[in-house]
Design a protein around this motif. Structure first.
Motif, PDB file in Angstrom:
ATOM      1  N   SER A 254      21.867  -6.107  -7.874  1.00  0.00           N
ATOM      2  CA  SER A 254      20.927  -5.943  -8.983  1.00  0.00           C
ATOM      3  C   SER A 254      19.478  -6.279  -8.671  1.00  0.00           C
ATOM      4  N   CYS A 255      19.216  -6.964  -7.562  1.00  0.00           N
ATOM      5  CA  CYS A 255      17.871  -7.480  -7.326  1.00  0.00           C
ATOM      6  C   CYS A 255      17.204  -6.924  -6.073  1.00  0.00           C
ATOM      7  N   TRP A 256      17.972  -6.713  -5.017  1.00  0.00           N
ATOM      8  CA  TRP A 256      17.395  -6.284  -3.740  1.00  0.00           C
ATOM      9  C   TRP A 256      16.589  -5.006  -3.928  1.00  0.00           C
ATOM     10  N   ALA A 257      15.397  -4.999  -3.391  1.00  0.00           N
ATOM     11  CA  ALA A 257      14.488  -3.853  -3.379  1.00  0.00           C
ATOM     12  C   ALA A 257      13.939  -3.501  -4.747  1.00  0.00           C
ATOM     13  N   SER A 258      14.255  -4.271  -5.767  1.00  0.00           N
ATOM     14  CA  SER A 258      13.749  -3.908  -7.090  1.00  0.00           C
ATOM     15  C   SER A 258      13.177  -5.079  -7.876  1.00  0.00           C
ATOM     16  N   MET A 259      13.518  -6.304  -7.562  1.00  0.00           N
ATOM     17  CA  MET A 259      13.092  -7.441  -8.366  1.00  0.00           C
ATOM     18  C   MET A 259      12.687  -8.624  -7.487  1.00  0.00           C
TER      19      MET A 259
ATOM     20  N   LEU B 142       8.679   3.358  -5.655  1.00  0.00           N
ATOM     21  CA  LEU B 142       9.979   2.853  -5.249  1.00  0.00           C
ATOM     22  C   LEU B 142      10.171   3.138  -3.760  1.00  0.00           C
ATOM     23  N   HIS B 143      10.496   2.111  -2.978  1.00  0.00           N
ATOM     24  CA  HIS B 143      10.691   2.232  -1.524  1.00  0.00           C
ATOM     25  C   HIS B 143       9.431   2.792  -0.853  1.00  0.00           C
ATOM     26  N   ASN B 144       8.340   2.072  -1.008  1.00  0.00           N
ATOM     27  CA  ASN B 144       7.063   2.517  -0.444  1.00  0.00           C
ATOM     28  C   ASN B 144       7.085   2.468   1.080  1.00  0.00           C
ATOM     29  N   LEU B 145       6.392   3.428   1.721  1.00  0.00           N
ATOM     30  CA  LEU B 145       6.334   3.502   3.180  1.00  0.00           C
ATOM     31  C   LEU B 145       5.226   2.631   3.753  1.00  0.00           C
ATOM     32  N   ARG B 146       4.144   2.474   3.024  1.00  0.00           N
ATOM     33  CA  ARG B 146       3.045   1.607   3.436  1.00  0.00           C
ATOM     34  C   ARG B 146       2.648   0.738   2.249  1.00  0.00           C
ATOM     35  N   ALA B 147       1.895  -0.280   2.551  1.00  0.00           N
ATOM     36  CA  ALA B 147       1.397  -1.161   1.512  1.00  0.00           C
ATOM     37  C   ALA B 147       0.132  -0.587   0.901  1.00  0.00           C
ATOM     38  N   LEU B 148      -0.329  -1.233  -0.142  1.00  0.00           N
ATOM     39  CA  LEU B 148      -1.650  -0.992  -0.717  1.00  0.00           C
ATOM     40  C   LEU B 148      -2.428  -2.297  -0.601  1.00  0.00           C
ATOM     41  N   THR B 149      -3.536  -2.268   0.137  1.00  0.00           N
ATOM     42  CA  THR B 149      -4.312  -3.481   0.390  1.00  0.00           C
ATOM     43  C   THR B 149      -5.770  -3.234   0.012  1.00  0.00           C
ATOM     44  N   PRO B 150      -6.082  -3.186  -1.283  1.00  0.00           N
ATOM     45  CA  PRO B 150      -7.450  -2.882  -1.710  1.00  0.00           C
ATOM     46  C   PRO B 150      -8.468  -3.935  -1.297  1.00  0.00           C
ATOM     47  N   HIS B 151      -8.009  -5.141  -0.934  1.00  0.00           N
ATOM     48  CA  HIS B 151      -8.950  -6.184  -0.526  1.00  0.00           C
ATOM     49  C   HIS B 151      -9.313  -6.068   0.946  1.00  0.00           C
ATOM     50  N   TYR B 152      -8.850  -5.016   1.604  1.00  0.00           N
ATOM     51  CA  TYR B 152      -9.208  -4.810   3.010  1.00  0.00           C
ATOM     52  C   TYR B 152     -10.139  -3.613   3.099  1.00  0.00           C
ATOM     53  N   ASN B 153     -11.377  -3.854   3.472  1.00  0.00           N
ATOM     54  CA  ASN B 153     -12.382  -2.788   3.488  1.00  0.00           C
ATOM     55  C   ASN B 153     -12.359  -2.038   4.813  1.00  0.00           C
ATOM     56  N   SER B 154     -11.438  -1.081   4.913  1.00  0.00           N
ATOM     57  CA  SER B 154     -11.324  -0.265   6.112  1.00  0.00           C
ATOM     58  C   SER B 154     -10.998   1.158   5.699  1.00  0.00           C
ATOM     59  N   ARG B 155     -11.830   2.118   6.102  1.00  0.00           N
ATOM     60  CA  ARG B 155     -11.585   3.506   5.729  1.00  0.00           C
ATOM     61  C   ARG B 155     -10.284   4.021   6.321  1.00  0.00           C
ATOM     62  N   SER B 156     -10.016   3.653   7.583  1.00  0.00           N
ATOM     63  CA  SER B 156      -8.790   4.146   8.215  1.00  0.00           C
ATOM     64  C   SER B 156      -7.552   3.600   7.510  1.00  0.00           C
ATOM     65  N   ALA B 157      -7.581   2.309   7.153  1.00  0.00           N
ATOM     66  CA  ALA B 157      -6.451   1.733   6.435  1.00  0.00           C
ATOM     67  C   ALA B 157      -6.301   2.388   5.069  1.00  0.00           C
TER      68      ALA B 157
END
Length: 631
Positions: A106-111, A264-279
């Motif tokens: 019930s929890c893995w990958a969702s909570m 759901l099951h994202n392939l990459r993260a979202l890191t808005p606090h990292y100022n890099s165009r390539s990222a």
């Protein structure tokens, strides 16, 4: 890009570590996600934070909420050595008081799951593996080549919303890192390898990851452990990760805040606090591909206003899945925590590698792309023909090809098998009339490891002289029968001259790394059977490619190169005896035939288990046993 776990904007690549970077605190704003009317776009599918009520099962309520178990974890020591001795007990202690079955279902990958316990349960981990949290000792033992430190410039301005000035990340050596830590900087570096080698494989095994918990080829566990040391006021800004994480608070306390994630099951993260165009571009192209509930790189501040939070103190364990928004703030003067990051293989990786391997078998698809400039219509016509071939080959790929039984073995994939004594696949009932086919993803390579020669000049190796360099990284598992050299009651020969082969299954990736590699030691009486199998396999591949080139069509219902066990038995009988090992025992003709069949049956079972062969269903419906006993 975050303080408490490995950099989420770069996927870990085989042969190198993902970069370990941390940047500023939260407080940066983004207009993304705000519609023209000023409202934030509601989520269609988001990952909820775990809600645990007073019972034993998770409860999912509407809206964002944070629930924690009503009872605390017992004082049972969280001993990392359980990762080797009893991984399931290790996971149970990580999750207590939450039941492991409930967590996985019930929890893995969702909570997210936060559990609290007494600091004393962390004593074995701190004393035996973390140098009693001595920063100089931890820095001396870290496998990280560079340590990441976060400092705040005195002249730096506060953020627009009045928050603290952003932190800046620098990479330094261990000696400089120690000086910065004494000056109040936060540090981020890998934990001791001994701890990593126990916890990461142990948790992967307990979670049932099997082959997905290791990288193809070298078999390295897909995860690592990071140490994070910080003081009061350090903030890791809002972001998501692509790993699944277990954070363990060893000293001090931190406040974690959560909001549901967009994928759901994202392939990459979202890191808005990292100022890099390539990222930014790498993250966003995969984010938009993944049908997100919101296409924004970062929601506006209003989205996080109702974030739920939990304070972790020494003795607490927090599971937070990939894809969930979270922010972390240190609220004690001296906080030390470790984070176990796991990144299991995906089905897309497994199937994609298998499909690419099938495409490599086509001369047309292996051809380099040249002479296409200026010929759009002609080139597209050629590509359409190739796509038809791709569809045909993809249709031949089966679940059996991708997942032989050995792929799901625990505690690890078999790496060395002695056919003379192996019990792999022993439950498989075989008769001489049974039919088999070759896996489309398996290749058998004979290893040139011999140290002597037979009468006809053929080189072979002996059981006492096996080389250790097999042309690939060190083995990471064993079938448990590789080193035996005994003769059993079914005529198995474990001593004397042998041939050694390497079986590779599914290696259609950039590194040509095999998802399954097994070193197979074969007794001399089966060498002719092995030669027959290899020749048959190559001939069937060649015939299939010729048929495809002639556009005559290929029947895939019987698999690749169907044959009977009786044919393989006949090939084995053609093997002449060799002085010094492998000779047929004395006795009646019936006894000798039984011994030879036992050898061939064992070979077939091993290869069906390890994915070189598939046993085909019987053509005759309701056929009874033909008088041959199970062997």
């Amino acid at each position: 890009l975050r303080a408490d776990c490995r950099c989420p904007f770069m996927a870990p690549k085989r042969g190198r570590r993902a970069c370990d970077v941390e940047t500023s605190s939260a407080g940066q704003s983004c207009s993304g996600g705000v519609r023209r009317d000023g409202a934030y776009h509601p989520a269609r599918r988001r990952l909820p934070l775990l809600a645990l009520h007073s019972g034993k099962r998770p409860r999912r309520d509407g809206g964002a909420a944070l629930w924690q178990p009503s009872s605390r974890a017992p004082a049972t020591p969280l001993d990392p050595r359980l990762g080797e001795r009893d991984p399931h007990e290790l996971l149970r202690r990580f999750l207590a008081p939450v039941e492991a079955k409930v967590f996985l279902r019930s929890c893995w990958a969702s909570m997210a799951v936060a559990t609290h316990g007494p600091p004393s349960r962390m004593r074995p981990l701190i004393r035996d593996f973390m140098h009693d949290l001595s920063i100089p000792a931890l820095l001396e033992e870290t496998p990280s080549e560079r340590v990441h430190a976060w400092v705040r410039r005195p002249q730096a301005a506060a953020t627009d919303d009045g928050g603290p000035a952003p932190l800046e990340s620098v990479t330094v050596d261990a000696e400089a890192a120690l000086g910065l830590a004494r000056a109040g900087a936060a540090l981020y570096f890998r934990a001791p390898e001994e701890l990593e080698n126990l916890l990461v494989p142990g948790l992967c095994r307990a979670l049932g990851l099997a082959f997905a918990g290791r990288y193809p080829g070298d078999g390295r566990p897909r995860g690592e452990i990071e140490t994070f040391i910080a003081g009061r006021g350090h903030v890791t800004g809002w972001h998501t990760d692509f790993q699944h994480n277990f954070s363990i608070q060893l000293r001090g306390s931190k406040v974690w805040r959560f909001k549901r994630g967009p994928v759901l099951h994202n392939l990459r993260a979202l890191t808005p606090h990292y100022n890099s165009r390539s990222a930014y571009e790498q993250q966003m192209k995969l984010h938009l591909l993944s049908d997100p509930s919101s296409p924004d790189f970062r929601p506006p501040e209003a989205f996080f206003e109702d974030a739920e939070e939990v304070t972790l103190t020494a003795g607490a364990v927090l599971y937070h899945p990939a894809g969930i928004w979270h922010q972390v703030e240190c609220n004690s003067d001296d906080s030390v925590s470790i984070n176990v990051s796991l990144s299991a293989a995906t089905w897309a990786e497994l199937v994609g590698d298998g499909l690419r391997q099938l495409l490599w078998a086509s001369p047309a698809l292996r051809a380099p792309i040249v002479g296409v400039a200026g010929g759009l219509a002609r080139t597209r016509a050629a590509v359409e023909a190739m796509l038809a071939d791709v569809r045909r080959r993809a249709a031949m790929l089966t679940a059996e090809d991708l997942l032989p039984p050995a792929m799901l073995e625990e505690p690890g994939l078999p790496s060395r098998v002695n056919v003379a004594t192996s019990r792999l696949g022993s439950a498989l009932l075989l008769r001489p009339g049974d039919r088999f086919s070759f896996s489309r993803l398996a290749v058998m390579v004979e290893l040139p490891l011999g140290h002597s020669q037979a009468d006809d000049g053929t080189t072979f190796a002996s059981s006492q002289s096996e080389a250790s360099d097999d042309g690939e990284a060190a083995d990471h598992g064993s079938s448990g029968d590789a080193g035996q050299s005994s003769r059993d009651d079914r005529g198995a020969v474990g001593a004397g001259p042998q041939r050694i082969y390497a079986l590779h299954v599914n290696f259609g990736n950039e590194e040509v790394a095999s998802w399954l590699r097994v070193r197979v030691t074969t007794p001399w009486p089966l060498v002719s059977a092995m030669t027959w199998l290899q020749n048959r396999h190559l001939a069937c591949r060649r015939a299939e490619e010729d048929a495809a080139a002639a556009l005559s069509g290929v029947r895939a219902s019987d698999g690749l190169g169907a044959f009977t066990a009786r044919e393989l038995l006949a090939a084995a009988k053609s093997q002449r005896s060799i002085t010094g090992g492998g000779h047929m025992p004395a006795g009646s003709g019936g006894a000798r035939a039984a011994v030879q069949w036992a050898r061939v049956a064992r070979l077939l079972r091993v290869f069906c288990h390890c994915g070189y062969l598939h046993k085909l269903p019987s053509k005759a419906r309701g056929a009874r046993a033909n008088g041959h006993s199970r062997l």
